[in-house]
Design a protein around this motif. Structure first.
Motif, PDB file in Angstrom:
ATOM      1  N   MET A 141      27.275   4.133  -3.862  1.00 40.27           N
ATOM      2  CA  MET A 141      28.001   2.959  -4.350  1.00 40.27           C
ATOM      3  C   MET A 141      28.416   2.053  -3.200  1.00 40.27           C
ATOM      4  N   HIS A 142      28.380   0.761  -3.468  1.00 38.07           N
ATOM      5  CA  HIS A 142      28.869  -0.270  -2.553  1.00 38.07           C
ATOM      6  C   HIS A 142      28.069  -0.356  -1.252  1.00 38.07           C
ATOM      7  N   VAL A 143      26.953   0.347  -1.153  1.00 36.41           N
ATOM      8  CA  VAL A 143      25.983   0.258  -0.054  1.00 36.41           C
ATOM      9  C   VAL A 143      26.646   0.328   1.328  1.00 36.41           C
ATOM     10  N   PRO A 144      27.071   1.506   1.756  1.00 32.97           N
ATOM     11  CA  PRO A 144      27.577   1.645   3.120  1.00 32.97           C
ATOM     12  C   PRO A 144      26.525   1.209   4.138  1.00 32.97           C
ATOM     13  N   ALA A 145      26.945   0.527   5.172  1.00 31.81           N
ATOM     14  CA  ALA A 145      26.004   0.006   6.168  1.00 31.81           C
ATOM     15  C   ALA A 145      25.197   1.121   6.817  1.00 31.81           C
ATOM     16  N   GLU A 146      25.828   2.282   7.008  1.00 32.68           N
ATOM     17  CA  GLU A 146      25.100   3.381   7.653  1.00 32.68           C
ATOM     18  C   GLU A 146      23.998   3.929   6.751  1.00 32.68           C
ATOM     19  N   THR A 147      24.202   3.869   5.429  1.00 32.41           N
ATOM     20  CA  THR A 147      23.159   4.318   4.508  1.00 32.41           C
ATOM     21  C   THR A 147      21.966   3.368   4.552  1.00 32.41           C
ATOM     22  N   ALA A 148      22.247   2.075   4.612  1.00 28.59           N
ATOM     23  CA  ALA A 148      21.170   1.092   4.719  1.00 28.59           C
ATOM     24  C   ALA A 148      20.381   1.291   6.009  1.00 28.59           C
ATOM     25  N   ALA A 149      21.077   1.583   7.097  1.00 27.22           N
ATOM     26  CA  ALA A 149      20.392   1.809   8.372  1.00 27.22           C
ATOM     27  C   ALA A 149      19.505   3.048   8.308  1.00 27.22           C
ATOM     28  N   ALA A 193      15.408   3.276   8.728  1.00 26.83           N
ATOM     29  CA  ALA A 193      14.792   4.184   9.699  1.00 26.83           C
ATOM     30  C   ALA A 193      13.742   5.061   9.028  1.00 26.83           C
ATOM     31  N   THR A 194      14.026   5.505   7.809  1.00 29.51           N
ATOM     32  CA  THR A 194      13.051   6.316   7.069  1.00 29.51           C
ATOM     33  C   THR A 194      11.809   5.497   6.726  1.00 29.51           C
ATOM     34  N   ALA A 195      12.016   4.270   6.265  1.00 27.28           N
ATOM     35  CA  ALA A 195      10.876   3.408   5.933  1.00 27.28           C
ATOM     36  C   ALA A 195       9.999   3.160   7.148  1.00 27.28           C
ATOM     37  N   ARG A 196      10.610   2.922   8.284  1.00 25.07           N
ATOM     38  CA  ARG A 196       9.844   2.665   9.503  1.00 25.07           C
ATOM     39  C   ARG A 196       9.091   3.903   9.942  1.00 25.07           C
ATOM     40  N   ARG A 197       9.761   5.069   9.867  1.00 25.40           N
ATOM     41  CA  ARG A 197       9.102   6.319  10.279  1.00 25.40           C
ATOM     42  C   ARG A 197       7.898   6.643   9.398  1.00 25.40           C
ATOM     43  N   LEU A 198       7.999   6.317   8.100  1.00 23.13           N
ATOM     44  CA  LEU A 198       6.918   6.641   7.174  1.00 23.13           C
ATOM     45  C   LEU A 198       5.874   5.531   7.059  1.00 23.13           C
ATOM     46  N   GLU A 233       0.808  -1.221   0.000  1.00 27.81           N
ATOM     47  CA  GLU A 233       0.000   0.000   0.000  1.00 27.81           C
ATOM     48  C   GLU A 233       0.838   1.266   0.000  1.00 27.81           C
ATOM     49  N   ARG A 234       1.947   1.247   0.755  1.00 22.79           N
ATOM     50  CA  ARG A 234       2.779   2.451   0.870  1.00 22.79           C
ATOM     51  C   ARG A 234       4.238   2.039   0.714  1.00 22.79           C
ATOM     52  N   VAL A 235       4.882   2.484  -0.377  1.00 25.84           N
ATOM     53  CA  VAL A 235       6.258   2.073  -0.645  1.00 25.84           C
ATOM     54  C   VAL A 235       7.191   3.276  -0.586  1.00 25.84           C
ATOM     55  N   LEU A 236       8.396   3.020  -0.099  1.00 25.14           N
ATOM     56  CA  LEU A 236       9.436   4.037  -0.053  1.00 25.14           C
ATOM     57  C   LEU A 236      10.235   3.976  -1.342  1.00 25.14           C
ATOM     58  N   VAL A 237      10.393   5.094  -2.013  1.00 29.55           N
ATOM     59  CA  VAL A 237      11.164   5.160  -3.250  1.00 29.55           C
ATOM     60  C   VAL A 237      12.628   5.403  -2.901  1.00 29.55           C
ATOM     61  N   LEU A 238      13.511   4.542  -3.388  1.00 31.75           N
ATOM     62  CA  LEU A 238      14.945   4.648  -3.130  1.00 31.75           C
ATOM     63  C   LEU A 238      15.659   5.068  -4.406  1.00 31.75           C
ATOM     64  N   GLY A 291      20.873  -2.028  -4.869  1.00 31.26           N
ATOM     65  CA  GLY A 291      21.629  -2.635  -3.779  1.00 31.26           C
ATOM     66  C   GLY A 291      21.156  -2.157  -2.419  1.00 31.26           C
ATOM     67  N   LEU A 292      20.771  -0.888  -2.322  1.00 28.56           N
ATOM     68  CA  LEU A 292      20.245  -0.362  -1.068  1.00 28.56           C
ATOM     69  C   LEU A 292      18.927  -1.047  -0.731  1.00 28.56           C
ATOM     70  N   GLY A 293      18.064  -1.215  -1.740  1.00 34.26           N
ATOM     71  CA  GLY A 293      16.813  -1.926  -1.499  1.00 34.26           C
ATOM     72  C   GLY A 293      17.056  -3.332  -0.995  1.00 34.26           C
ATOM     73  N   LYS A 294      18.052  -4.005  -1.553  1.00 38.69           N
ATOM     74  CA  LYS A 294      18.378  -5.349  -1.108  1.00 38.69           C
ATOM     75  C   LYS A 294      18.868  -5.368   0.338  1.00 38.69           C
ATOM     76  N   ALA A 295      19.659  -4.359   0.694  1.00 40.81           N
ATOM     77  CA  ALA A 295      20.164  -4.301   2.065  1.00 40.81           C
ATOM     78  C   ALA A 295      19.025  -4.137   3.066  1.00 40.81           C
ATOM     79  N   VAL A 296      18.048  -3.334   2.721  1.00 37.72           N
ATOM     80  CA  VAL A 296      16.881  -3.166   3.597  1.00 37.72           C
ATOM     81  C   VAL A 296      16.086  -4.471   3.661  1.00 37.72           C
ATOM     82  N   ALA A 297      15.947  -5.141   2.514  1.00 40.08           N
ATOM     83  CA  ALA A 297      15.230  -6.413   2.482  1.00 40.08           C
ATOM     84  C   ALA A 297      15.957  -7.481   3.292  1.00 40.08           C
ATOM     85  N   LEU A 298      17.283  -7.456   3.236  1.00 40.76           N
ATOM     86  CA  LEU A 298      18.078  -8.459   3.937  1.00 40.76           C
ATOM     87  C   LEU A 298      17.861  -8.398   5.435  1.00 40.76           C
TER      88      LEU A 298
END
Length: 355
Positions: A68-76, A80-85, A34-39, A100-107
């Motif tokens: 690039m290379h999906v820093p762990a802090e960016t994934a975190a 946090a943004t997805a949860r807040r929204l 219903e509500r998706v975060l655009v990355l 890759g960022l989407g995958k990190a959140v999914a992981l």
């Protein structure tokens, strides 16, 4: 002839074709979201606008800080943004960084991902994830990160600059080459690899000549899809191990690294992988496919050396140490001396050799 093999198809839904972004909201609804975060990455406002317009009321918000290379802090921060929204899924629009960022959140948090690729990276076709933490890039496979749906719209690639189109295309070619000599290769994978490579080799010169050629863009995106599927179905080998180390540890640009390194690894592996070499000979119309790839990249204005994109010869020793410490399956088992020579040639921009 293939007398014995195993092939497992990945659960993947694809909507392909010019203008297919229009079905994005349907793909979201089909998954019960219903509500998706655009990355996305910074600077991709036009793509983000087109995606949010297509999503309509399904948009929860936008996180435009993929790197690039999906820093762990960016994934975190994305999580946090997805949860807040209150997002119940993600739509990743862009290349390997956004997907890759989407995958990190999914992981880590199991949010489903829909991918809208705008480059030829192919990450959307694989269950392979990557995260960079403390200067080291880790990768792995997990079915949870595989995008549930992929919308391929060649119109979204029309604004991809020529230089990036070329290097992104070579990134895709690397998936095909490695799939041809992977330890778990199969006739199905080889068919996809050869067809995908052929499509890209034909399309990239046309794109370099006219970036608005929608037929060439469509052909390239088709090739990238097949090459990405090859990567998703097989085990990565020496080329990808080298590129992960060079990118994650020395912060080199992903697609450019693939472009420079690929001919050198193909030249090294070809004597031990005659079937793969023969397939690429057919694609490129030459008995020396490694040099042909090197020449093609140069003719299209791609970087000629790792030095051009920030790699120093002083870093070769550390790169070799990391590759030897955690090797991937490969047709040949490289020694530290062989890897050093390969990287020296790549750093200096020398023609590839099998030594």
């Amino acid at each position: 002839m293939w007398n014995e093999f195993t092939y497992q198809a990945l659960p993947m839904r694809v909507a392909f074709g010019a203008g297919r972004l229009a079905v994005l909201a349907e793909e979201v609804a089909r998954l019960g979201l219903e509500r998706v975060l655009v990355l996305a990455t910074p600077g991709q406002e036009e793509h983000v606008r087109r995606v949010t317009d297509a999503l309509g009321g399904h948009t929860a918000g936008v996180f435009q800080e993929a790197r690039m290379h999906v820093p762990a802090e960016t994934a975190a921060a994305a999580w946090a943004t997805a949860r807040r929204l209150g997002a119940d899924g993600c739509v990743a629009v862009g290349g390997g960084s956004a997907i890759g960022l989407g995958k990190a959140v999914a992981l880590k948090h199991r949010l489903p991902v829909i991918a809208v690729p705008t480059t030829y990276a192919g990450s959307e076709m694989t269950p392979i994830w990557g995260l960079t933490e403390d200067g080291v890039k880790r990768t792995g496979r997990d079915a949870a990160v595989l995008p549930r749906s992929v919308v391929y719209d060649p119109e979204l690639t029309l604004t991809l600059p020529t230089a990036l189109s070329v290097t992104s295309g070579f990134n895709a070619l690397a998936h095909a080459v490695e799939g041809l000599y992977a330890p778990d290769a199969s006739p199905i994978v080889s068919l996809m690899a050869q067809e995908g490579a052929q499509a890209l080799v034909e399309a990239l010169p046309r794109i370099a000549k006219d970036g608005a050629d929608i037929d060439a863009r469509t052909r390239a995106l088709y090739g990238a899809w097949l090459c990405g599927a090859v990567l998703g179905a097989t085990t990565m080998s020496l080329h990808h191990k080298l590129c992960h180390v060079l990118g994650g540890s020395f912060d080199l640009p992903h697609a450019e690294v693939h472009t420079v390194v690929l001919p050198h690894v193909l030249a090294y592996n070809a004597p031990a992988a005659p079937r793969a070499a023969m397939a690429m000979e057919h694609v490129l119309g030459t008995r020396d496919p490694a040099t042909a790839l090197w020449d093609l990249a140069r003719s299209l204005g791609a970087p000629a050396s790792l030095a051009e994109i920030g790699m120093s010869e002083e870093n070769i020793r550390e790169a070799v140490r990391q590759v030897v410490a955690a090797p991937y399956a490969n047709p040949r088992t490289p020694t530290a001396e062989e890897l050093t020579g390969l990287l020296e040639r790549a750093v200096r921009g020398e023609r590839p050799t099998s030594g």
